[in-house]
Write an enzyme that holds these catalytic residues in place. Structure first.
Site, PDB file in Angstrom:
ATOM      1  CB  CYS A  30      -2.759  -0.027   1.725  1.00 10.24           C
ATOM      2  SG  CYS A  30      -2.801  -1.678   1.013  1.00 10.24           S
ATOM      3  CG  HIS A  32      10.257 -11.361 -15.755  1.00 14.03           C
ATOM      4  ND1 HIS A  32      10.367 -12.587 -15.147  1.00 14.03           N
ATOM      5  CD2 HIS A  32      11.478 -11.105 -16.265  1.00 14.03           C
ATOM      6  CE1 HIS A  32      11.597 -13.057 -15.294  1.00 14.03           C
ATOM      7  NE2 HIS A  32      12.288 -12.155 -15.969  1.00 14.03           N
TER       8      HIS A  32
END
Length: 147
Positions: A68, A101
């Site tokens: 977006c 991570h």
């Protein structure tokens, strides 16, 4: 990352970048499912973000790409769904970390702030980076709220 079928969704502000992303996916022979939007007519990002999130949560697609204008609205929408870990990346280093991570299963890019060359590097990194596991696994397991 093992790629099943890449789910992709955007709003009107992300349509130009989404077209580039589709070209990239086709050039790399990655199957994809397009959840819309399909034009630059003004629309609401949650309509398409929820559809992509449902595809991720059901296992229909893995991984996903959301776009977006700022990337924030799409990220917020996607992350409302259990099992979806959408990470916003505007540079390859961020894409690396959200995979390594956080085990992100959806890459979100800000369509108004990422050019095609940068988007290509971001996707290359996102798709190539494995989840490190270990201490990060414990953290990722704490993300979803179980009521």
């Amino acid at each position: 990352m093992e790629i099943k079928t890449v789910g992709i969704a955007c709003d009107h502000a992300g349509i130009a970048l989404k077209k580039f992303v589709i070209d990239y996916l086709e050039a790399h022979h990655y199957p994809y499912k397009d959840y819309g939007t399909y034009s630059d007519a003004s629309c609401d990002y949650p309509d398409f973000g929820h559809a992509l999130a449902e595809g991720i949560a059901s296992g229909e697609v893995y991984p996903g790409i959301g776009i977006c204008g700022s990337g924030e609205g799409m990220s917020m929408t996607l992350n409302r769904h259990s099992g979806v870990r959408a990470g916003l990346a505007w540079m390859p280093e961020i894409a690396h970390l959200i995979r390594q991570h956080n085990n992100a299963n959806v890459l979100v890019m800000p369509g108004r702030f990422v050019d095609n060359k940068t988007a290509e590097k971001i996707m290359d990194t996102f798709f190539a980076t494995p989840f490190e596991g270990g201490r990060h696994e414990r953290r990722v397991e704490k993300i979803d709220i179980h009521e």
